[in-house]
Write a protein that holds these residues in place. Structure first.
Motif, mmCIF file in Angstrom:
data_model
loop_
_atom_site.group_PDB
_atom_site.id
_atom_site.type_symbol
_atom_site.label_atom_id
_atom_site.label_comp_id
_atom_site.label_asym_id
_atom_site.label_seq_id
_atom_site.Cartn_x
_atom_site.Cartn_y
_atom_site.Cartn_z
ATOM 1 N N ALA A 18 0.832 -1.204 0.000
ATOM 2 C CA ALA A 18 0.000 0.000 0.000
ATOM 3 C C ALA A 18 0.869 1.258 0.000
ATOM 4 C CB ALA A 18 -0.941 -0.011 1.202
ATOM 5 N N ASN A 19 1.918 1.274 0.806
ATOM 6 C CA ASN A 19 2.824 2.424 0.833
ATOM 7 C C ASN A 19 3.548 2.594 -0.493
ATOM 8 O OD1 ASN A 19 2.413 3.580 3.387
ATOM 9 N ND2 ASN A 19 3.627 1.981 4.357
ATOM 10 N N ALA A 20 3.957 1.489 -1.103
ATOM 11 C CA ALA A 20 4.631 1.561 -2.403
ATOM 12 C C ALA A 20 3.692 2.167 -3.440
ATOM 13 C CB ALA A 20 5.105 0.172 -2.838
ATOM 14 N N PHE A 21 2.435 1.766 -3.410
ATOM 15 C CA PHE A 21 1.467 2.340 -4.337
ATOM 16 C C PHE A 21 1.253 3.818 -4.057
ATOM 17 C CE2 PHE A 21 0.346 -1.672 -6.065
ATOM 18 C CZ PHE A 21 -0.278 -1.374 -7.265
ATOM 19 N N ALA A 22 1.053 4.164 -2.820
ATOM 20 C CA ALA A 22 0.788 5.556 -2.454
ATOM 21 C C ALA A 22 1.923 6.478 -2.887
ATOM 22 C CB ALA A 22 0.561 5.661 -0.944
ATOM 23 N N GLN A 23 3.154 5.965 -2.894
ATOM 24 C CA GLN A 23 4.316 6.776 -3.255
ATOM 25 C C GLN A 23 4.726 6.629 -4.721
ATOM 26 O OE1 GLN A 23 7.320 5.760 -0.357
ATOM 27 N NE2 GLN A 23 5.930 6.163 1.343
ATOM 28 N N SER A 24 4.068 5.730 -5.441
ATOM 29 C CA SER A 24 4.374 5.515 -6.849
ATOM 30 C C SER A 24 4.102 6.784 -7.654
ATOM 31 C CB SER A 24 3.500 4.379 -7.389
ATOM 32 O OG SER A 24 3.440 4.413 -8.799
ATOM 33 N N GLN A 25 5.003 7.107 -8.563
ATOM 34 C CA GLN A 25 4.845 8.307 -9.379
ATOM 35 C C GLN A 25 3.557 8.251 -10.198
ATOM 36 O OE1 GLN A 25 6.502 11.100 -9.025
ATOM 37 N NE2 GLN A 25 5.105 11.999 -10.473
ATOM 38 N N LYS A 26 3.180 7.070 -10.692
ATOM 39 C CA LYS A 26 1.938 6.942 -11.458
ATOM 40 C C LYS A 26 0.728 7.294 -10.605
ATOM 41 C CE LYS A 26 2.469 3.670 -15.183
ATOM 42 N NZ LYS A 26 1.990 2.436 -15.761
ATOM 43 N N VAL A 27 0.705 6.820 -9.381
ATOM 44 C CA VAL A 27 -0.420 7.079 -8.490
ATOM 45 C C VAL A 27 -0.448 8.549 -8.087
ATOM 46 C CG1 VAL A 27 -1.417 6.559 -6.220
ATOM 47 C CG2 VAL A 27 -0.576 4.700 -7.677
ATOM 48 N N VAL A 28 0.695 9.107 -7.738
ATOM 49 C CA VAL A 28 0.769 10.516 -7.344
ATOM 50 C C VAL A 28 0.297 11.404 -8.497
ATOM 51 C CG1 VAL A 28 2.370 12.379 -6.714
ATOM 52 C CG2 VAL A 28 2.555 10.135 -5.607
ATOM 53 N N ALA A 29 0.742 11.101 -9.710
ATOM 54 C CA ALA A 29 0.340 11.903 -10.872
ATOM 55 C C ALA A 29 -1.155 11.752 -11.151
ATOM 56 C CB ALA A 29 1.153 11.488 -12.099
ATOM 57 N N ALA A 30 -1.671 10.546 -11.039
ATOM 58 C CA ALA A 30 -3.105 10.332 -11.268
ATOM 59 C C ALA A 30 -3.934 11.082 -10.229
ATOM 60 C CB ALA A 30 -3.428 8.835 -11.244
ATOM 61 N N LYS A 31 -3.523 11.014 -8.976
ATOM 62 C CA LYS A 31 -4.254 11.722 -7.920
ATOM 63 C C LYS A 31 -4.217 13.235 -8.147
ATOM 64 C CE LYS A 31 -3.798 10.649 -3.690
ATOM 65 N NZ LYS A 31 -3.179 10.399 -2.385
ATOM 66 N N ALA A 32 -3.111 13.732 -8.651
ATOM 67 C CA ALA A 32 -2.999 15.162 -8.920
ATOM 68 C C ALA A 32 -3.985 15.572 -10.016
ATOM 69 C CB ALA A 32 -1.570 15.524 -9.323
ATOM 70 N N ARG A 33 -4.096 14.764 -11.059
ATOM 71 C CA ARG A 33 -5.036 15.061 -12.149
ATOM 72 C C ARG A 33 -6.477 15.002 -11.650
ATOM 73 N NH1 ARG A 33 -2.951 11.158 -16.714
ATOM 74 N NH2 ARG A 33 -4.640 12.046 -17.944
ATOM 75 N N ILE A 34 -6.763 14.050 -10.786
ATOM 76 C CA ILE A 34 -8.101 13.938 -10.211
ATOM 77 C C ILE A 34 -8.383 15.161 -9.330
ATOM 78 C CG2 ILE A 34 -9.492 12.618 -8.557
ATOM 79 C CD1 ILE A 34 -8.136 10.068 -9.779
ATOM 80 N N GLY A 35 -7.400 15.569 -8.564
ATOM 81 C CA GLY A 35 -7.551 16.741 -7.712
ATOM 82 C C GLY A 35 -7.804 18.009 -8.507
ATOM 83 N N LEU A 36 -7.096 18.186 -9.613
ATOM 84 C CA LEU A 36 -7.315 19.360 -10.466
ATOM 85 C C LEU A 36 -8.737 19.390 -11.004
ATOM 86 C CD1 LEU A 36 -3.974 19.493 -12.501
ATOM 87 C CD2 LEU A 36 -4.775 21.125 -10.767
ATOM 88 N N PHE A 37 -9.245 18.229 -11.371
ATOM 89 C CA PHE A 37 -10.620 18.127 -11.858
ATOM 90 C C PHE A 37 -11.598 18.586 -10.782
ATOM 91 C CE2 PHE A 37 -14.458 15.444 -11.754
ATOM 92 C CZ PHE A 37 -15.086 15.868 -12.920
#
Length: 162
Positions: A18-37
């Motif tokens: 779970a921590n590896a996913f939370a810190q993954s660049q793909k996940v961080v970038a996806a969450k950022a795009r969702i947040g902007l929306f």
């Protein structure tokens, strides 16, 4: 601590994953795009409108009343506006990326349980391809006519509809 049937060792491994996913660049970038929306009222309102209108047309269709050409045209215009909106498009792409990541991990876990050992990348890819081809829409649920079962309240076997 939450009640769980996992052993302490599995809890620790799950936390590590779970921590590896939370810190993954793909996940961080996806969450950022969702947040902007979600921070943009115009994009979220547009997305809400197309979903509400689509649901209205779906309910009308299920009640035995086919939508008019005008209604279809209106829905297509709304849908195109969502696709053309960079924040909406980014949101949809980010959600799909996260769903794909979770689906892939789930496939690894399911195969490991079935096989009694960690599957190879090739085994996972083959299994996922088999699941997509089992869906009558061939995994392309964006153009699905509903015959893959998700309109009957069952999950589409390609996993894109619930």
């Amino acid at each position: 601590m939450a009640t769980t049937t996992l052993t302490p060792e599995l809890v620790e491994l799950t936390r590590t994953l779970a921590n590896a996913f939370a810190q993954s660049q793909k996940v961080v970038a996806a969450k950022a795009r969702i947040g902007l929306f979600y921070q943009n009222a115009e994009a979220t309102d547009l997305f809400r409108k197309v979903n509400e209108y689509g649901e209205e047309l779906r309910n009308k269709h299920l009640a035995g009343m086919p939508p008019s050409e005008e209604e279809i045209s209106k829905f297509d215009s709304l849908r195109q506006a969502v696709v053309d909106n960079p924040l909406c498009k980014g949101y949809l792409e980010a959600r799909q990326e996260l769903e794909t990541l979770l689906s892939t991990v789930n496939q690894y876990l399911c195969l490991a349980i079935d096989q009694g050992h960690a599957p190879t990348d090739e085994e996972v890819a083959e299994s996922m391809n088999q699941q997509m081809s089992a869906c009558s829409c061939g995994g392309d649920c964006d153009s699905c006519d509903g015959s893959c079962g998700h309109e009957d309240g069952h999950e589409c076997s390609c996993g894109k509809h619930s």
